[in-house]
Design an enzyme around this catalytic site. Structure first.
Site, mmCIF file in Angstrom:
data_model
loop_
_atom_site.group_PDB
_atom_site.id
_atom_site.type_symbol
_atom_site.label_atom_id
_atom_site.label_comp_id
_atom_site.label_asym_id
_atom_site.label_seq_id
_atom_site.Cartn_x
_atom_site.Cartn_y
_atom_site.Cartn_z
ATOM 1 C CG ASP A 1 -1.936 -1.153 1.380
ATOM 2 O OD1 ASP A 1 -1.731 -1.930 0.810
ATOM 3 O OD2 ASP A 1 -2.887 -0.809 2.008
ATOM 4 C CG HIS B 1 -3.695 4.075 1.649
ATOM 5 N ND1 HIS B 1 -4.686 3.899 1.031
ATOM 6 C CD2 HIS B 1 -3.238 2.566 2.223
ATOM 7 C CE1 HIS B 1 -5.233 2.705 1.368
ATOM 8 N NE2 HIS B 1 -4.561 2.081 1.804
ATOM 9 C CG ASP C 1 -5.413 -0.246 -1.024
ATOM 10 O OD1 ASP C 1 -6.325 -0.383 -1.858
ATOM 11 O OD2 ASP C 1 -5.609 -0.532 0.292
ATOM 12 C CG ASN D 1 -9.566 -2.542 0.131
ATOM 13 O OD1 ASN D 1 -7.987 -2.262 -0.134
ATOM 14 N ND2 ASN D 1 -9.948 -2.150 0.875
ATOM 15 C CG HIS D 2 -8.657 2.070 -0.261
ATOM 16 N ND1 HIS D 2 -9.123 3.285 0.354
ATOM 17 C CD2 HIS D 2 -8.155 1.021 0.530
ATOM 18 C CE1 HIS D 2 -9.463 2.871 1.402
ATOM 19 N NE2 HIS D 2 -8.787 1.683 1.734
ATOM 20 C CG HIS E 1 -4.823 -4.971 -2.034
ATOM 21 N ND1 HIS E 1 -4.033 -3.938 -1.725
ATOM 22 C CD2 HIS E 1 -5.939 -4.532 -1.136
ATOM 23 C CE1 HIS E 1 -4.142 -3.195 -0.696
ATOM 24 N NE2 HIS E 1 -5.482 -3.492 -0.291
#
EC number: 3.1.3.16
Length: 307
Positions: free
Chosen positions: A54, A56, A82, A114-115, A164
């Site tokens: 990730d 982010h 992500d 998932n983001h 992921h």
């Protein structure tokens, strides 16, 4: 038509943490859609490769990652999703990664997290950041439409399976993953959802996930999956781990997390996994890049009430 010279200029601009104008994003995304459309649900990846978790929206920390791991295309990269939400620079982060993908399609693999979804980004920051930086939701729309085309998983030399989240009770084989229709919003349930949401667990078997999507899976499940598919390892991201990487299930699974001091407050290290010729695996840990304010001074860590 996007040409290399133009892409190089965009990449140079983005490396300064400056967003691209909306019309350039539109051109970039159109080209990226062609590139991702030609990739598979289980995208083959050659070694050596550096595997990342990730990000982010922590743009400056991603620049630090490239300093430690090497620049693209000198280093072959695989990112496990992500890219957006939570951090301050989701726009610049995802635009840079997509620009690198279009410029060097054989040297960087970008999986879906998932983001990378319309619903999640409306809650966790990417949508609001696009509105703030562009004055409308067009760039958010362009990227979330593009996210539907991202490959779901990567397979390094038929031995290391990268994704992921984790495994699914509906999927026993890689061939079943290859048959999924991925060109859609991340569903609320089902096999595609599970790949992006599930987590390994100390308890055996399948369990209900506290996340409200996906499942937990035990060592028995990951061992069976690896044996059935002739795999050595499942590499995944999705969970904060304090050292940046964490082995589980007797080294059947490794979690990699590449956002240091996550949300600018968790105090964790970040890591990347380098898979060398001969399948040797090494980890590079790193700390956050210094954070600079508008005047260029290095800020102290942001207190909680600013988050």
């Amino acid at each position: 038509m996007v040409v290399y010279k133009q892409l190089d200029e965009w990449i140079e601009h983005l490396m300064q943490c400056k967003p691209l104008p909306e019309e350039n994003v539109k051109e970039l995304v159109a080209k990226a859609r062609e590139v991702f459309s030609n990739e598979k649900n289980v995208q083959p990846v050659k070694m050596p490769v550096t595997v990342c978790g990730d990000i982010h929206g922590q743009f400056h920390d991603m620049v630090e990652l490239f300093k430690i791991g090497g620049t693209c295309p000198d280093t072959n990269y695989l990112f496990m999703g992500d890219y957006v939400d939570r951090g301050y620079n989701s726009v610049e982060t995802v635009t840079l990664l997509v620009s690198l993908k279009v410029r060097y399609p054989e040297r960087i693999t970008i999986l879906r997290g998932n983001h990378e979804s319309r619903q999640i980004t409306q809650v966790y920051g990417f949508y609001d950041e696009c509105l703030r930086k562009y004055g409308n939701a067009n760039v958010w729309q362009l990227f979330t439409d593009l996210f539907d085309f991202l490959p779901l998983t990567g397979l390094i030399e038929n031995e290391v399976f990268c994704l992921h989240g984790g495994l699914s009770p509906a999927l026993d084989t890689l061939d079943q993953i290859r048959e999924l229709d991925r060109i859609q919003e991340v569903p609320h349930e089902g096999p595609m959802c599970d790949l992006l949401w599930s987590d390994p667990d100390e308890r055996l078997g399948w369990g209900i996930s506290p996340r409200g999507a996906g499942y937990t899976f035990g060592q028995d499940i990951s061992e069976q999956f690896n044996v059935r598919n002739s795999l050595k390892l499942v590499a995944r991201a999705h969970q904060l781990v304090m050292e940046g990487y964490n082995w589980s299930h007797e080294k059947n699974v490794v979690t990699i997390f590449s956002a240091p001091n996550y949300c600018y407050r968790c105090g964790n290290m970040a890591a990347i996994m380098e898979v060398a010729e001969g399948m040797d695996k090494g980890f590079q840990q790193f700390e956050p890049a210094p954070r600079r304010g508008a005047e260029g001074e290095v800020n102290r860590r942001t207190p909680d009430y600013f988050l």
